[in-house]
Each structure stands twice: as structure tokens, then as C-alpha cells.
Design an enzyme around this catalytic site. Structure first.
Site: not given
Length: 563
Positions: A274-275
Site C-alpha cells: 500500500s505504500i
């Protein structure tokens, strides 16, 4: 009368005998001087070419030219230097009793083979042989006392790393002849050989120590197989700290395992989960494809081709763009990515440096692995970090570009005080919005444990299944968190990745549980070292970011308004 004649006769005989002895002695002395003179002529004239060849051979064998510049951190702390060390040598042509010599030497250096020493010292045609390089001054003293003819000492420069394994993946190491084999020692090998002035790195060993200690403790707690961490100057691209675990002692590099030598921070490429929603949201806002109040239906999974896109923490409702980011919705991120074409996504990733090797001064750096093609399904999965692999350093430099608007090339070399100009990536308006969203993640959701009181941390978690055999193993994770501080005026980016952490109390070891706490503890310790002052509750606005004075029940926090 007879006795007097007898006495004179005796004296005469004694005198003649003394003269004979003096003549004989003089002859011997003259002969000795003649031998010495002949030998000198042989050495200086007749055997000059042979002598040159012998010296040249010794020079090559011993590696005479070994001067190498020191390496220091940004504050002048010594990271690598040279020490003058003795080595034991032999001239077999002069050794009288090789067996006795070998037996005596082994008494002082028991690690040597007596049989091998005898063989080395018996080769009369050889005039130089290394018996053992790098002995201690005490060993040198004891061997010297033996007085063995033909055994001598040769002094070399040995590379020494005072910080031991603390900076090994950045600084690197050399071989016995001081040739760089890894890290800066390899990349700047010629510079270090040619210059006498110390090479200044961007590293700060104080920050390095804090990052390594906190990572080591977390890896041990979660029984992980390793991890990496980076502290990056968001305004210059300077690498303040770089850690890869497990590591090793540079003096014992020959016995280190491949896993210990592998630099996970720059060489390893991973799906960081999710970065990548940071980049996806920035693309959408910067391109104007969506606005903050644009909403998407995230109540149901997305079925496309043979893939299913689900949310880990499903909200089961229609979400706005800020809510998609804050709650880390895969469904919402994929729907946002569907709004723009492949050329826009590729260009943005290129501008952020996510599609090419890093510029850092290391040979050990990985090449990003994007999707083989950029079909709609892959554009959607890349939006939440699935199907694209980059190094932690790539992610850190890209995040720095988002929060500052400019992309800076990562470096391990200290930059001077001149202004550093980056490449413009996004507008100040988009950058400001992204900083607000990153702060909200730390205040409200998965990044709470990264909050360092009064330092205004913003960040994003990342939890990704590890790839395996063309698929994914859901039981093995890469748990990550990237933090920025102070979010009102970003100075530093801190990223931590923990490889394959194990469950504790049956809780999934996500980035929020495993990596975020490390970032929070690291920031709390390094901020004062780096001269970052805490921002108090009643502090005025900074750089146009509106701070609402709100206090959390457990600690003082400041919330950045999203709308």
C-alpha cells in the site's frame, strides 16, 4: 755462554713463528675482503638485472602500493582507515635449517602448518615467500627473539573499519591487498587510491546506530528473517542511514553468508504493498482526473479478468478519495487507477525514478520490475503495490519527491552547502494535499504507532504477500512503513521493511503492527540529533499547512485538515 746462545735461538724461532702467523692472518683478511668486493661487484653490477627482477617480483607479490584514503561520516567520524601491520616473510636461500625454523615458528603461530612451512623454507631457489600476513606486534616480537636467519618482517597497510558491522553495507570492505570489493570501497576504489583527503559520506553514525538497534530488536521480536531501513534527507537526497539485516563484520567478509552480504535496502526488490497508494493518489490529483470529493463504491470486490480485488479492512461503503487513502482501500485505489491510461502512470513512475536503477554510489542496486505490460488490470493492481517490485531506496526517494514536489537523486556522498536542485514532479498544491493525507494516516488509522509526539509524523503502511514460484504465499509478508517528518515542512523520510515477520498472539504481522512502531521510535531519537525541533500544540501554521489544535486523550497530537 752456551745458555745465552740457546736463549737467542729460542727468541729467533718465536719471532719467525709470530711473523708466519701474522702473514697467514693477513692473507685470510685480504682473502675475505676480496670475496666481499667480488660479491659487491656481483650485486651492484653483474647481477643488477637479476636484482631488479627479484624486487619487481616482491613488489607484485606483496602489493607494495597500498595507500588508501580514509572514509568518514558527515561529522568526520572515522568509518575506514589504514593500519600499518607486520607480516612474516622468508628468504629460503638464507635459511640454514628449515625444519628447526618451522618448528620454532609454529610454537608462536600454531595456526600455521609446520609441514607447509618446511616446504616453503626449503625452496632455495626462491628468495621471497609470505609465511603469514598480518601478525600481531607481540607475535612479531616473539619471532624476532628467535633470531632465525632468513626470516624477516614486511610491513603492509591493512584496511580497518572502526564501526565494524554498523555501516558495512554502505561502506563495504576490501581484500587483503586493499582492493575494494563492496560498498563505497568498491564504487569509489580509484578515488580512494588516488586521493589522500578523507572521503566524506552522507551517513550519520548516530542515526545509523539508532536505526540498526531498533530494527534488530523488532526483527528479533517477530522472528523475522531480516529487514532494511533508510533515513533519507528529503531536501537533498543524501542517505543519512542505511541498514540491511542480517549483516556481518567487514574484517570477516570471507566467512559471511550470501544472505548477510545481500544489501536489502538497495539491491533487494520487493512488492511494497500500500505504500504505492501514495503515488497512485498523487497521480490522480496532479492530473486532475479526480478531486478530493470524488467518491467510489467500495462495497463489493472487483472482478476483472481472472483476478479479484478485495479490501483487507473493508469499509463496505462509498468512499471519497481521502477515505480511500486513509483506510487503504485496494478497491478504491484500483477504481482511481482506472481513470487514467498507461502513459500517464508510466510517465509519473518514471519521473519518480521507480522504473530505473537508483543513482546511489553502490554496485549492489536492484533494477525495478514493473508489469510486463500495462493492461488495465495491471494498472489497477500496481495502484496498491501489487505486480511491481522496487527497492526500499526507490520507495524512499519517490516519497521524498511527493512530499517536497521535487525528485532528488539518492547519494551516499556528503553534499556541500550549495543549494541542491531537484527535478519538479508535482505541484505544491498536490504535495500539500498528500502531506495532509499522510498525517491523517498516522493520526487515525494503521500508522498510529509511528507517531512521535510533537514531531508531526506523516506516513503510510505497506503489507505485501511475498512472491513465490510465480504466485504468492499469504503466510509470508513484507511488512513496511514509510514515515515523513515534520510533515509540515518535510526534512527526512524514514522507511523500514521487515522480511517475513511471524505472528504474535495470532495477530497478522502487518506494516502497521511491525514496521510503524520502529519508525516512530527511530524518529523520536534521531530528530534531536538532526536538529529538528518539536512543534508545540499552540505553534503557528508552518508553510501554509493548517494545524487544528486538537488533543488526543493519550498524547498531544496535531491534526492537519484534509478539506
Amino acid at each position: 755462554m752456551t745458555s745465552r746462545v740457546s736463549f737467542e735461538s729460542t727468541n729467533k724461532k718465536a719471532l719467525e713463528k709470530a711473523k708466519s702467523r701474522l702473514l697467514f692472518g693477513g692473507t685470510l683478511v685480504a682473502a675475505a675482503f676480496l670475496v666481499i668486493a667480488v660479491r659487491l661487484v656481483d650485486v651492484t653490477i653483474l647481477n643488477e638485472e637479476s636484482r631488479k627482477n627479484t624486487i619487481e617480483t616482491r613488489n607484485v607479490t606483496a602489493g607494495i602500493k597500498m595507500s588508501r584514503a580514509d572514509i568518514v561520516d558527515r561529522n568526520g567520524i572515522l568509518l575506514a582507515t589504514n593500519l600499518r601491520t607486520p607480516g612474516l616473510t622468508g628468504d629460503p636461500s638464507k635459511v640454514i635449517d628449515p625444519i628447526q625454523a618451522a618448528r620454532s615458528i609454529v610454537q608462536i603461530l600454531p595456526e600455521l602448518s609446520e609441514t607447509k612451512l618446511v616446504k616453503q623454507l626449503s625452496a632455495k631457489s626462491n628468495k621471497f615467500v609470505w609465511l603469514k600476513r598480518e601478525i600481531t606486534p607481540r607475535q612479531e616480537y616473539e619471532i624476532n627473539k628467535l633470531g632465525i636467519i632468513g626470516v624477516d618482517f614486511k610491513y603492509e597497510e591493512k584496511r580497518y573499519w572502526p564501526m565494524r558491522n554498523l555501516t558495512v553495507h554502505a561502506v563495504g570492505y576490501t581484500n587483503v591487498d586493499n582492493k575494494g570489493l563492496a560498498g563505497i570501497e568498491l564504487f569509489c576504489d580509484e578515488i580512494l587510491k588516488e586521493n589522500q583527503k578523507p572521503l566524506e559520506l552522507s551517513l550519520d553514525v548516530r542515526v545509523q546506530q539508532v536505526l540498526r538497534r531498533e530494527m534488530y530488536n523488532q526483527i528479533d521480536k517477530y522472528k523475522a528473517i531480516g529487514g532494511s531501513g533508510i533515513v533519507l534527507d528529503a531536501e537533498t537526497g543524501e542517505t543519512i542511514a542505511l541498514v540491511s539485516l542480517p549483516d556481518f563484520m567487514p574484517h570477516e567478509a570471507g566467512t559471511a553468508t550470501d544472505n548477510e552480504k545481500f544489501n536489502k535496502a538497495t539491491h533487494g526488490i520487493y512488492e511494497l504493498g500500500s505504500i504505492f497508494k501514495i503515488f497512485n493518489t498523487a497521480i490522480a490529483l496532479e492530473s486532475g482526473k479526480v478531486k478530493l470529493d470524488t467518491s467510489y463504491d467500495a462495497r463489493k470486490p472487483i472482478y476483472i479478468s481472472r483476478y479479484i480485488i478485495r479490501d483487507y479492512h473493508a469499509q463496505n461503503k462509498v468512499l471519497t478519495v481521502p477515505e480511500i487513502f486513509i483506510h487503504s482501500s485496494n478497491i478504491g485505489s484500483a477504481l482511481i487507477a482506472a481513470e487514467f491510461d498507461r502513459s500517464l502512470q508510466q510517465k509519473f513512475f518514471t519521473d519518480l525514478g521507480l522504473l530505473r536503477p537508483s543513482s546511489i554510489e553502490l554496485a549492489a542496486k536492484g533494477t525495478p520490475k514493473p508489469p510486463d505490460n500495462w493492461k488495465k488490470i495491471y494498472r489497477m493492481t500496481v495502484s496498491y503495490g501489487h505486480g511491481i517490485s522496487v527497492s526500499p531506496l526507490h520507495a524512499a526517494t519517490a516519497v521524498a519527491a511527493i512530499v517536497n514536489g521535487n525528485h532528488y537523486q539518492a547519494t551516499l556522498l556528503k553534499k556541500d552547502n550549495k543549494p541542491v536542485h531537484g527535478t519538479k514532479v508535482i505541484s505544491e498544491k498536490t504535495s500539500l494535499i498528500m502531506r495532509k493525507l499522510l498525517r491523517e494516516v498516522v493520526l487515525k488509522t494503521s500508522g498510529r504507532s509511528a507517531d512521535a509526539a510533537d514531531y508531526l509524523v506523516g506516513g503510510k503502511t505497506g503489507t505485501a504477500d511475498k512472491s513465490r514460484g510465480g504466485g504468492y504465499d499469504r503466510s509470508k509478508l513484507i511488512s513496511s512503513f514509510v514515515g515523513v517528518f515534520p510533515i509540515t515542512s518535510p526534512k527526512y523520510v524514514v522507511i523500514v521493511n521487515i522480511d517475513d515477520p511471524k505472528q504474535i498472539n495470532k495477530l497478522r504481522p502487518t506494516g502497521g503492527r511491525v514496521a510503524a512502531p520502529v519508525v516512530g521510535r527511530v524518529i523520536s531519537e534521531i530528530a534531536p540529533l538532526l536538529g529538528v525541533f518539536p512543534v508545540m500544540v499552540n505553534a503557528p501554521d508552518i508553510k501554509g499547512v493548517s494545524l487544528n489544535n486538537q488533543t488526543n486523550q493519550s498524547s498531544r497530537k496535531q491534526r492537519i485538515a484534509v478539506n
